[in-house]
Design a protein around this motif. Structure first.
Motif, PDB file in Angstrom:
ATOM      1  N   PRO A 643       0.807  -1.225   0.000  1.00 10.35           N
ATOM      2  CA  PRO A 643       0.000   0.000   0.000  1.00 10.35           C
ATOM      3  C   PRO A 643       0.834   1.265   0.000  1.00 10.35           C
ATOM      4  N   THR A 644       1.931   1.274   0.766  1.00 11.74           N
ATOM      5  CA  THR A 644       2.770   2.479   0.817  1.00 11.74           C
ATOM      6  C   THR A 644       3.404   2.751  -0.532  1.00 11.74           C
ATOM      7  N   THR A 645       3.941   1.713  -1.152  1.00 14.31           N
ATOM      8  CA  THR A 645       4.565   1.876  -2.478  1.00 14.31           C
ATOM      9  C   THR A 645       3.541   2.338  -3.501  1.00 14.31           C
ATOM     10  N   GLN A 646       2.365   1.726  -3.460  1.00  8.21           N
ATOM     11  CA  GLN A 646       1.309   2.103  -4.401  1.00  8.21           C
ATOM     12  C   GLN A 646       0.898   3.558  -4.209  1.00  8.21           C
ATOM     13  N   ASN A 647       0.727   3.993  -2.960  1.00  4.69           N
ATOM     14  CA  ASN A 647       0.328   5.375  -2.693  1.00  4.69           C
ATOM     15  C   ASN A 647       1.361   6.369  -3.185  1.00  4.69           C
ATOM     16  N   ILE A 648       2.638   6.050  -2.934  1.00  2.19           N
ATOM     17  CA  ILE A 648       3.700   6.966  -3.350  1.00  2.19           C
ATOM     18  C   ILE A 648       3.745   7.078  -4.872  1.00  2.19           C
ATOM     19  N   ALA A 649       3.619   5.932  -5.566  1.00  4.83           N
ATOM     20  CA  ALA A 649       3.676   5.949  -7.034  1.00  4.83           C
ATOM     21  C   ALA A 649       2.518   6.746  -7.618  1.00  4.83           C
ATOM     22  N   ILE A 650       1.329   6.500  -7.099  1.00  5.47           N
ATOM     23  CA  ILE A 650       0.159   7.223  -7.603  1.00  5.47           C
ATOM     24  C   ILE A 650       0.259   8.705  -7.282  1.00  5.47           C
ATOM     25  N   THR A 651       0.686   9.016  -6.077  1.00  7.40           N
ATOM     26  CA  THR A 651       0.761  10.416  -5.660  1.00  7.40           C
ATOM     27  C   THR A 651       1.726  11.202  -6.529  1.00  7.40           C
ATOM     28  N   VAL A 652       2.914  10.650  -6.757  1.00  9.20           N
ATOM     29  CA  VAL A 652       3.907  11.352  -7.578  1.00  9.20           C
ATOM     30  C   VAL A 652       3.374  11.580  -8.989  1.00  9.20           C
ATOM     31  N   ALA A 653       2.775  10.531  -9.566  1.00  8.37           N
ATOM     32  CA  ALA A 653       2.276  10.651 -10.940  1.00  8.37           C
ATOM     33  C   ALA A 653       1.158  11.680 -11.041  1.00  8.37           C
ATOM     34  N   VAL A 654       0.221  11.617 -10.103  1.00  4.57           N
ATOM     35  CA  VAL A 654      -0.926  12.520 -10.174  1.00  4.57           C
ATOM     36  C   VAL A 654      -0.522  13.952  -9.862  1.00  4.57           C
ATOM     37  N   VAL A 655       0.358  14.144  -8.879  1.00  6.83           N
ATOM     38  CA  VAL A 655       0.815  15.504  -8.562  1.00  6.83           C
ATOM     39  C   VAL A 655       1.475  16.140  -9.776  1.00  6.83           C
ATOM     40  N   MET A 656       2.332  15.401 -10.451  1.00  2.32           N
ATOM     41  CA  MET A 656       3.003  15.942 -11.635  1.00  2.32           C
ATOM     42  C   MET A 656       1.995  16.240 -12.741  1.00  2.32           C
ATOM     43  N   LEU A 657       1.028  15.364 -12.906  1.00  2.00           N
ATOM     44  CA  LEU A 657       0.024  15.554 -13.951  1.00  2.00           C
ATOM     45  C   LEU A 657      -0.839  16.778 -13.666  1.00  2.00           C
ATOM     46  N   VAL A 658      -1.319  16.900 -12.439  1.00  2.00           N
ATOM     47  CA  VAL A 658      -2.161  18.035 -12.070  1.00  2.00           C
ATOM     48  C   VAL A 658      -1.379  19.339 -12.153  1.00  2.00           C
ATOM     49  N   LEU A 659      -0.146  19.319 -11.652  1.00  2.00           N
ATOM     50  CA  LEU A 659       0.678  20.527 -11.666  1.00  2.00           C
ATOM     51  C   LEU A 659       0.957  20.983 -13.091  1.00  2.00           C
ATOM     52  N   ALA A 660       1.369  20.045 -13.945  1.00  2.00           N
ATOM     53  CA  ALA A 660       1.696  20.400 -15.330  1.00  2.00           C
ATOM     54  C   ALA A 660       0.472  20.865 -16.091  1.00  2.00           C
ATOM     55  N   SER A 661      -0.647  20.168 -15.908  1.00  2.00           N
ATOM     56  CA  SER A 661      -1.855  20.525 -16.666  1.00  2.00           C
ATOM     57  C   SER A 661      -2.354  21.907 -16.281  1.00  2.00           C
ATOM     58  N   THR A 662      -2.345  22.208 -14.997  1.00  2.00           N
ATOM     59  CA  THR A 662      -2.870  23.497 -14.557  1.00  2.00           C
ATOM     60  C   THR A 662      -1.995  24.643 -15.031  1.00  2.00           C
ATOM     61  N   LEU A 663      -0.690  24.499 -14.871  1.00  2.00           N
ATOM     62  CA  LEU A 663       0.215  25.599 -15.218  1.00  2.00           C
ATOM     63  C   LEU A 663       0.347  25.782 -16.725  1.00  2.00           C
ATOM     64  N   MET A 664       0.314  24.681 -17.466  1.00  2.00           N
ATOM     65  CA  MET A 664       0.533  24.773 -18.907  1.00  2.00           C
ATOM     66  C   MET A 664      -0.766  24.987 -19.679  1.00  2.00           C
ATOM     67  N   LEU A 665      -1.816  24.282 -19.304  1.00  2.00           N
ATOM     68  CA  LEU A 665      -3.043  24.344 -20.082  1.00  2.00           C
ATOM     69  C   LEU A 665      -3.842  25.598 -19.780  1.00  2.00           C
ATOM     70  N   LEU A 666      -3.788  26.089 -18.553  1.00  2.00           N
ATOM     71  CA  LEU A 666      -4.518  27.306 -18.215  1.00  2.00           C
ATOM     72  C   LEU A 666      -3.634  28.534 -18.412  1.00  2.00           C
ATOM     73  N   SER A 667      -3.036  28.620 -19.578  1.00  2.00           N
ATOM     74  CA  SER A 667      -2.243  29.795 -19.930  1.00  2.00           C
ATOM     75  C   SER A 667      -3.181  30.934 -20.292  1.00  2.00           C
ATOM     76  N   GLU A 668      -3.063  32.057 -19.568  1.00  2.00           N
ATOM     77  CA  GLU A 668      -3.981  33.169 -19.828  1.00  2.00           C
ATOM     78  C   GLU A 668      -3.879  33.667 -21.272  1.00  2.00           C
ATOM     79  N   LYS A 669      -2.650  33.751 -21.771  1.00  2.00           N
ATOM     80  CA  LYS A 669      -2.449  34.263 -23.128  1.00  2.00           C
ATOM     81  C   LYS A 669      -3.077  33.332 -24.150  1.00  2.00           C
ATOM     82  N   ASP A 670      -2.889  32.008 -23.947  1.00  2.00           N
ATOM     83  CA  ASP A 670      -3.431  31.038 -24.892  1.00  2.00           C
ATOM     84  C   ASP A 670      -4.950  31.026 -24.858  1.00  2.00           C
TER      85      ASP A 670
END
Length: 765
Positions: A643-670
């Protein structure tokens, strides 16, 4: 320069539009003596043929002779298009017209959109038309239309728009034999002169290109040199004038609906009907026949129109004949009315066209009925939700049918809920953004205690609530629609737009992250009717209501990212901090992002005039991503990872995905440049919203007092809000010349002389 008949078809697709359906006579092919002999010489009069088939003596005395490369007969849609194609190819062109102006009729100009339709689709469209016309059509002509019509109608629309006659485009998608083709049309019913306004604008443009127009100059004969058509003879004030055509004559002279003799001969089912357009006398057709052309041997079009009141498709009515009796099924297409009316004409020996007159009767309270019918769609939603409620209520009384009742409740309930949700969006979009934000947050907050109070109900109390809630919801919607200004409920042109996929992608990624943890969420956390929803919506309402003038809206759009990331990072923690806090933060991040994405779409709808349901309806796809996130979590759990390994793997992947999508896709200029979403650029939401409301109220008064047209009203509001011409052109998809013409009309009607004066008049800054 040398221009052949083949060249005319190659000039552009417009040549096809100008010549297909007309007759291109640039030198008739040699025929046998029997074929080319005039009907007068073969005893046509003795054979009982009508006079119009008897060729007159050739005219040889001319008051003047004028020489051109190409002469076009007729200044309608085909003639104007053909004249443009010829002059664009370098020809010296004359266009002769039997009346004093360019003239065309019809509701629209249709085409196959070849930018979307592949070869199989083109052939499917042609095959469909061949079938509908009993395979009597010339397939080559249909293919010429299908391949060239889009270029022709788009040129026509652009040219007319530059002259101030703007089209409302109509696009549709059809399928035949498993192949899809796409249709595009120009419509002008919104203009005072309808399609003819466009023809007048195009005529001015074609004249500016160098085409010489000769109005009130009906063509009476084609001029031949041997067996070759070399010009056209027109009757003018000077006398008979010969327009010589070195390269060819294009007959685009219209129909014969104004020639009683030709109508009776070619279209006997029109016998006795009133002639509506006397100037469409078939002279061009007769000139062609006299020169050796052949009239198509198949049955002609009926060339008849009719129908009841303009409201016949919207309100209850009956059609009565001249005897006061109902004589038809009113939904019958008016193209077949002459089949029904012929018997009445026969009663008067086809000598009284008024015998074909019929009368449409409507109830005296037709306006009230129309209003009731226009509001019928909320009732449909209420009916569906009530049906779902009744299915649920009936389960205890009929346990053996519980399965069927559950399915019925799901189907009716989902339809009713989705319909109410879409109508809710329609009622909200006319409001200012700050009101939309406040009402959206308040409604999501109120539903939490309401749902809490309804939990645990059973028996009669439960049944009463299930019946009352749909009625209250739909009643509130009806009141909301009645409170909207009339201009907000009127039909508008539907602009072309690119769907804002990036904001939707961000929401779907958040939904996926939420789904990954949905099974582990603590009590009270969730995106529907939960405590976490109440917390975040309440906080959002307070911030917007009290502090909307003190923060940047773009900063607000970063808050879901913070909540989601913090929640995911807390998951590995133990105890209450790792379960409750993480679950609440993830749920609040998802709820807040869904609200903010909805605000982005409202902003786009308000700025671009796009129907809000086209934007918000598809947002419900995020529910699928929530389900998929839960499925992925279950799949990973089945792999046997710690469970610990699974949580860490999912957390890292999702955090990176959410962070990248929000900062890159919600570009005010775009968002602003690609889709017209400018909400993130707003530093003071309250000030901008109050300013928008003030301008809207002032524009209402100006539009009413100055009698602005719907399009002028729309442009006036955009100017008052501070938009530049370039921005207005992009948002309304209109040409620069069209916009300038509208602005000048607005200035005249409003009594102002500059943009600054108009903005001041409308309360802008």
């Amino acid at each position: 320069m040398e221009v052949t008949r083949r060249d005319l078809f190659k000039f552009t697709g417009l040549a096809a539009a100008g010549v297909v359906g007309a007759s291109a006579l640039a030198g008739c092919a040699p025929k046998t003596a029997a074929e080319t002999a005039s009907l007068a010489d073969t005893g046509s009069a003795d054979a009982g043929l009508p006079a119009f088939l008897q060729a007159p003596e050739p005219i040889t005395d001319f008051a003047d002779t004028r020489e051109y490369d190409v002469v076009v007969v007729g200044a309608g849609e085909s003639g104007l298009s053909a004249a443009h194609s010829a002059v664009a190819a370098g020809a010296k062109v004359a266009c002769v017209q039997n009346i004093g102006t360019a003239q065309t009729t019809g509701n629209m100009g249709a085409s196959v959109d070849t930018t979307k339709t592949d070869e199989a689709g083109i052939q499917a469209c042609v095959a469909f038309l061949m079938e509908k016309n009993a395979y009597r059509s010339n397939r080559k002509l249909l293919e010429a239309w299908a391949r060239n019509s889009y270029e022709a109608v788009t040129w026509w629309a652009d040219t007319a728009a530059e002259g101030g006659a703007e089209s409302k485009p109509y696009d549709s998608e059809r399928e035949y034999n498993g192949y899809t083709y796409y249709l595009h049309a120009n419509t002008y019913n919104h203009l005072e002169g309808a399609h003819n306004d466009a023809a007048l604008a195009v005529c001015d443009s074609v004249a500016a290109e160098g085409v010489e127009f000769f109005f009130n100059s009906p063509a009476v004969q084609l001029y031949k040199e041997g067996e070759r058509v070399a010009g056209v003879i027109c009757e003018t004030e000077e006398g008979n004038v010969l327009f010589k055509a070195a390269k060819g004559v294009i007959l685009a002279s219209g129909d014969c609906s104004g020639n009683q003799e030709m109508r009776d001969y070619y279209c006997p089912d029109l016998r006795g009907f009133k002639t509506m357009s006397p100037f469409r006398d078939g002279m061009g057709m007769m000139a062609g026949i006299w020169a050796g052309a052949q009239m198509t041997p198949v049955n002609h079009s009926k060339m008849v129109h009719g129908g009841g009141a303009l409201t016949r498709l919207e309100l209850p009515f009956l059609n009565l004949d001249i005897h006061g009796e109902r004589f038809m099924n009113e939904v019958l297409s008016f193209a077949y009315l002459n089949n029904l009316m012929r018997g009445y004409l026969e009663e008067y020996d086809f000598q009284n066209p008024m015998a074909a007159k019929f009368f449409t009767i409507m109830p005296a309270n037709w306006s009230e009925i129309g209003t009731q019918w226009s509001e019928a769609h909320p009732k449909g939603a209420a009916g569906a939700m009530l049906a779902a409620s009744l299915c649920i209520i009936a389960v205890p009384a009929a346990p053996e049918a519980a399965g069927a009742l559950a399915v019925g409740a799901a189907v009716f309930g989902s339809f009713g809920f989705c319909t109410v949700l879409l109508m809710y969006n329609e009622a909200m979009v006319p409001l200012s953004l700050i009101r939309i934000a406040l009402y959206s947050a308040a409604s999501r907050f109120i539903v939490v205690p309401l749902a809490y109070l309804c939990q645990g109900l059973s028996g009669d109390r439960f049944a009463v609530v299930l019946v009352l809630l749909p009625l209250v919801a739909v009643g509130s919607l009806a009141l909301a629609f009645r409170a909207l200004p009339e201009r907000e409920t009127a039909a508008r042109a539907y602009p072309k737009f690119s769907f804002p996929v990036k904001p939707l992608a961000v929401l779907c990624i958040y939904a996926f992250a939420y789904g990954l943890r949905s099974a582990q969420l603590p009590a009270g956390a969730g995106v529907h009717s939960s405590l976490s929803t109440a917390i975040v919506m309440g906080a959002f309402f307070i911030v917007v209501y009290f502090f909307s003038d003190r923060f940047s809206v773009s900063a607000l759009f970063r808050s879901p990212l913070l909540l989601m990331v913090c929640g995911l990072l807390l998951i590995p923690a133990e105890g209450i901090l790792g379960t409750t806090a993480a679950g609440y933060l993830i749920s609040m991040g998802m709820s807040l992002m869904s609200l903010l994405i909805a605000l982005l779409f409202y902003d786009l709808s308000k700025r671009m005039g796009i129907a809000i349901i086209a934007l918000t309806g598809v947002v419900r796809v995020n529910s699928l991503f929530t389900l998929w996130g839960g499925n992925v979590a279950e799949l990973l759990g089945a792999l046997g990872l710690a469970p610990t390994t699974q949580n860490i793997a999912i957390t890292v992947a999702v955090v990176m995905l959410v962070l990248a999508s929000t900062l890159m896709l919600l570009s005010e200029k775009d968002l602003a440049s690609r889709w017209g979403i400018r909400l993130l650029e707003t530093d003071n939401l309250a000030k901008e919203s109050l300013r928008a409301e003030r301008i809207a109220e002032r524009c209402d008064a100006v539009s009413a007092s100055c009698h602005l047209s719907p399009r002028e009203d729309e442009i006036c509001r955009l100017i008052a809000s501070g938009k530049t011409n370039q921005q207005i052109e992009r948002e309304l998809f209109i040409a620069s010349g069209t916009l300038k013409a509208h602005i000048q009309h607005i200035y005249v009607k409003c009594g102002v002389h500059s943009r600054k004066e108009l903005i001041a008049l409308c309360g802008g800054e």
